[in-house]
Design an enzyme around this catalytic site. Sequence first.
Site, PDB file in Angstrom:
ATOM      1  N   GLY A   1       0.845  -1.205   0.000  1.00 17.53           N
ATOM      2  CA  GLY A   1       0.000   0.000   0.000  1.00 17.53           C
ATOM      3  C   GLY A   1       0.873   1.245   0.000  1.00 17.53           C
TER       4      GLY A   1
ATOM      5  N   GLY B   1      -0.876  -3.143  10.122  1.00 15.21           N
ATOM      6  CA  GLY B   1      -1.529  -1.988  10.744  1.00 15.21           C
ATOM      7  C   GLY B   1      -2.956  -1.795  10.274  1.00 15.21           C
ATOM      8  N   THR B   2      -3.388  -2.606   9.335  1.00 17.48           N
ATOM      9  CA  THR B   2      -4.737  -2.453   8.763  1.00 17.48           C
ATOM     10  C   THR B   2      -5.805  -2.641   9.839  1.00 17.48           C
ATOM     11  OG1 THR B   2      -3.852  -3.396   6.731  1.00 17.48           O
ATOM     12  CG2 THR B   2      -6.253  -3.279   6.917  1.00 17.48           C
TER      13      THR B   2
ATOM     14  N   ASN C   1      -2.871   0.530  16.507  1.00 22.57           N
ATOM     15  CA  ASN C   1      -2.254   1.860  16.597  1.00 22.57           C
ATOM     16  C   ASN C   1      -0.789   1.688  17.002  1.00 22.57           C
ATOM     17  OD1 ASN C   1      -1.513   4.560  17.501  1.00 22.57           O
ATOM     18  ND2 ASN C   1      -3.690   5.015  17.325  1.00 22.57           N
TER      19      ASN C   1
ATOM     20  N   HIS D   1     -11.553  11.119  13.349  1.00 32.38           N
ATOM     21  CA  HIS D   1     -10.586  10.899  12.262  1.00 32.38           C
ATOM     22  C   HIS D   1     -10.987  11.703  11.027  1.00 32.38           C
ATOM     23  CE1 HIS D   1      -9.361   7.395  14.679  1.00 32.38           C
ATOM     24  NE2 HIS D   1      -8.228   7.461  14.019  1.00 32.38           N
TER      25      HIS D   1
ATOM     26  N   LYS E   1     -11.418   8.225   6.156  1.00 32.30           N
ATOM     27  CA  LYS E   1     -11.366   6.940   6.867  1.00 32.30           C
ATOM     28  C   LYS E   1     -12.627   6.115   6.590  1.00 32.30           C
ATOM     29  CE  LYS E   1     -10.281   4.820  11.324  1.00 32.30           C
ATOM     30  NZ  LYS E   1      -9.388   3.827  10.709  1.00 32.30           N
TER      31      LYS E   1
ATOM     32  N   THR F   1      -8.377   1.528  16.884  1.00 33.49           N
ATOM     33  CA  THR F   1      -7.849   1.904  18.201  1.00 33.49           C
ATOM     34  C   THR F   1      -8.971   1.949  19.239  1.00 33.49           C
ATOM     35  OG1 THR F   1      -6.221   3.257  17.055  1.00 33.49           O
ATOM     36  CG2 THR F   1      -6.494   3.655  19.425  1.00 33.49           C
TER      37      THR F   1
HETATM   38  N1  LIG Z   1      -2.207   0.717  13.049  1.00 33.68           N
HETATM   39  C1  LIG Z   1      -1.979   2.029  12.891  1.00 33.68           C
HETATM   40  O1  LIG Z   1      -1.178   2.645  13.629  1.00 33.68           O
HETATM   41  C2  LIG Z   1      -2.653   2.747  11.774  1.00 33.68           C
HETATM   42  C3  LIG Z   1      -3.520   2.056  10.983  1.00 33.68           C
HETATM   43  N2  LIG Z   1      -4.089   2.672   9.897  1.00 33.68           N
HETATM   44  C4  LIG Z   1      -4.899   1.818   9.054  1.00 33.68           C
HETATM   45  O2  LIG Z   1      -4.114   1.500   7.892  1.00 33.68           O
HETATM   46  C5  LIG Z   1      -4.990   1.287   6.782  1.00 33.68           C
HETATM   47  C6  LIG Z   1      -4.569   2.195   5.629  1.00 33.68           C
HETATM   48  O3  LIG Z   1      -4.797   3.544   5.992  1.00 33.68           O
HETATM   49  P1  LIG Z   1      -4.467   4.733   4.967  1.00 33.68           P
HETATM   50  O4  LIG Z   1      -3.052   4.625   4.528  1.00 33.68           O
HETATM   51  O5  LIG Z   1      -4.963   5.968   5.583  1.00 33.68           O
HETATM   52  O6  LIG Z   1      -5.453   4.324   3.759  1.00 33.68           O
HETATM   53  P2  LIG Z   1      -5.315   4.655   2.203  1.00 33.68           P
HETATM   54  O7  LIG Z   1      -6.662   4.453   1.626  1.00 33.68           O
HETATM   55  O8  LIG Z   1      -4.598   5.938   1.996  1.00 33.68           O
HETATM   56  O9  LIG Z   1      -4.347   3.473   1.676  1.00 33.68           O
HETATM   57  C7  LIG Z   1      -4.791   2.167   1.503  1.00 33.68           C
HETATM   58  C8  LIG Z   1      -3.813   1.474   0.586  1.00 33.68           C
HETATM   59  O10 LIG Z   1      -4.203   0.113   0.416  1.00 33.68           O
HETATM   60  C9  LIG Z   1      -4.120  -0.213  -0.945  1.00 33.68           C
HETATM   61  N3  LIG Z   1      -5.041  -1.292  -1.281  1.00 33.68           N
HETATM   62  C10 LIG Z   1      -6.396  -1.277  -1.192  1.00 33.68           C
HETATM   63  N4  LIG Z   1      -6.896  -2.438  -1.609  1.00 33.68           N
HETATM   64  C11 LIG Z   1      -5.841  -3.207  -1.993  1.00 33.68           C
HETATM   65  C12 LIG Z   1      -5.710  -4.514  -2.518  1.00 33.68           C
HETATM   66  N5  LIG Z   1      -6.795  -5.293  -2.745  1.00 33.68           N
HETATM   67  N6  LIG Z   1      -4.464  -4.986  -2.778  1.00 33.68           N
HETATM   68  C13 LIG Z   1      -3.389  -4.215  -2.556  1.00 33.68           C
HETATM   69  N7  LIG Z   1      -3.445  -2.964  -2.064  1.00 33.68           N
HETATM   70  C14 LIG Z   1      -4.659  -2.477  -1.793  1.00 33.68           C
HETATM   71  C15 LIG Z   1      -4.514   1.089  -1.652  1.00 33.68           C
HETATM   72  O11 LIG Z   1      -4.114   1.031  -2.991  1.00 33.68           O
HETATM   73  P3  LIG Z   1      -4.938   1.867  -4.119  1.00 33.68           P
HETATM   74  O12 LIG Z   1      -4.530   3.293  -3.943  1.00 33.68           O
HETATM   75  O13 LIG Z   1      -4.457   1.257  -5.406  1.00 33.68           O
HETATM   76  O14 LIG Z   1      -6.396   1.632  -3.849  1.00 33.68           O
HETATM   77  C16 LIG Z   1      -3.734   2.090  -0.808  1.00 33.68           C
HETATM   78  O15 LIG Z   1      -2.383   2.142  -1.187  1.00 33.68           O
HETATM   79  C17 LIG Z   1      -6.406   1.555   7.307  1.00 33.68           C
HETATM   80  O16 LIG Z   1      -6.981   0.323   7.683  1.00 33.68           O
HETATM   81  C18 LIG Z   1      -6.169   2.429   8.536  1.00 33.68           C
HETATM   82  O17 LIG Z   1      -7.197   2.359   9.474  1.00 33.68           O
HETATM   83  C19 LIG Z   1      -3.827   3.960   9.592  1.00 33.68           C
HETATM   84  C20 LIG Z   1      -2.995   4.708  10.365  1.00 33.68           C
HETATM   85  C21 LIG Z   1      -2.343   4.163  11.531  1.00 33.68           C
HETATM   86  O1  LIG Z   2      -7.263   5.378   9.482  1.00 35.59           O
HETATM   87  C1  LIG Z   2      -6.500   6.077  10.171  1.00 35.59           C
HETATM   88  O2  LIG Z   2      -6.047   7.158   9.789  1.00 35.59           O
HETATM   89  C2  LIG Z   2      -6.100   5.553  11.488  1.00 35.59           C
HETATM   90  N1  LIG Z   2      -6.461   4.336  11.786  1.00 35.59           N
HETATM   91  C3  LIG Z   2      -6.133   3.625  12.964  1.00 35.59           C
HETATM   92  C4  LIG Z   2      -7.397   3.222  13.693  1.00 35.59           C
HETATM   93  O3  LIG Z   2      -8.379   2.838  13.036  1.00 35.59           O
HETATM   94  O4  LIG Z   2      -7.403   3.232  14.923  1.00 35.59           O
HETATM   95  C5  LIG Z   2      -5.103   4.305  13.823  1.00 35.59           C
HETATM   96  C6  LIG Z   2      -5.090   5.801  13.774  1.00 35.59           C
HETATM   97  O5  LIG Z   2      -6.006   6.316  14.685  1.00 35.59           O
HETATM   98  C7  LIG Z   2      -5.264   6.374  12.377  1.00 35.59           C
END
Ligand SMILES: NC(=O)C1=CN([C@@H]2O[C@H](COP(=O)(O)OP(=O)(O)OC[C@H]3O[C@@H](n4cnc5c(N)ncnc54)[C@H](OP(=O)(O)O)[C@@H]3O)[C@@H](O)[C@H]2O)C=CC1
Ligand SMILES: O=C(O)C1=N[C@H](C(=O)O)C[C@H](O)C1
Length: 265
Positions: A7, A96-97, A122, A153, A157, A164
């Site tokens: 991603g 982290g998804t 998180n 958020h 999102k 979290t």
């Molecule tokens: N654990 C933590 O600390 C944090 C967790 N998160 C979580 O991380 C995840 C991503 O957040 P964020 O970066 O904001 O989201 P974005 O939508 O910006 O990014 C998602 C990414 O996943 C890719 N993707 C989607 N579907 C597929 C697939 N089938 N195969 C491969 N790649 C795919 C997208 O590609 P494309 O552009 O081609 O669709 C894109 O690059 C969310 O679940 C969010 O909640 C976020 C921040 C912190």
């Molecule tokens: O999607 C986000 O941006 C984030 N996702 C995570 C969550 O679902 O808790 C972590 C963070 O808060 C940012």
Amino acid sequence: MNLAILGANGRMGRALLEAAQSDNELTVTLACVRESSSLVGQSVRQLVNVSAAQVPDFTVFGISDNADVVIDFTLPVALQAHLDICVKMQRPVVIGTTGLSDEQLSAIGAAANHIPIVFAANYSVGVTLMTKLCRMAAQTLGDTADIEIIEAHHRFKRDAPSGTAMAIGEAIADQLDIKLQDHAIYGREGDTGERNQRTIGFSTIRGGDIIGDHTALFADIGERVEITHKASSRQTFALGALRAAKWLLNKPAGLYDMEDVLGLK
Ligand SMILES: NC(=O)C1=CN([C@@H]2O[C@H](COP(=O)(O)OP(=O)(O)OC[C@H]3O[C@@H](n4cnc5c(N)ncnc54)[C@H](OP(=O)(O)O)[C@@H]3O)[C@@H](O)[C@H]2O)C=CC1
Ligand SMILES: O=C(O)C1=N[C@H](C(=O)O)C[C@H](O)C1
């Protein structure tokens, strides 16, 4: 250490690419996008402002076996395919998804029988601490206080409540020796009746570019305690995930979380 970032064109993917370039122990060798992406074969520099000497082109995960640890911040729909490749290639993975179903959480558990996995909703140090503080608050106040978890958020999102918020709710429920699924209330409307003290309420706010705010409220008669964390940059999540990736290298197969990474267990 060589990293694969899945991603890589997403908000977190770009934050990870930026964070990794400032760490001279790390090299991003695979910046992965989905197979159908128009970015495949294009330079990462086109999308992300990275100055590191070694910058890969966007590629598809699974094509090249050139990473010591994989970092996956994508969407739930991509999880199983990514896990299958990591298990096949015997690669540790930091996940982290959020917004994962029970089946997807079980799939992570099953994969962790074969490879080391860190999974955290998180990756910020502050939220890891907040979760521990919430356990303490639940232990002290949980018998009489009403517990509410409020999260805010950005408008992009997709999942709610946030991963979290759910993880904090799970930690509080665990401390109270109850099952979250039997006690959670997701929003209220109309004539709800008086509040049942044995419930845990969740409220979700979505707007603008809010990076991620979480509050756990313990409200009793005469006083209330609020435990709040506010992220002001995605770098906090990215740096935590990179820390987890370094920690995970050479660990035995198993499922770990940020408390393991930070040595808080
Ligand atoms: N654990 C933590 O600390 C944090 C967790 N998160 C979580 O991380 C995840 C991503 O957040 P964020 O970066 O904001 O989201 P974005 O939508 O910006 O990014 C998602 C990414 O996943 C890719 N993707 C989607 N579907 C597929 C697939 N089938 N195969 C491969 N790649 C795919 C997208 O590609 P494309 O552009 O081609 O669709 C894109 O690059 C969310 O679940 C969010 O909640 C976020 C921040 C912190
Ligand atoms: O999607 C986000 O941006 C984030 N996702 C995570 C969550 O679902 O808790 C972590 C963070 O808060 C940012």
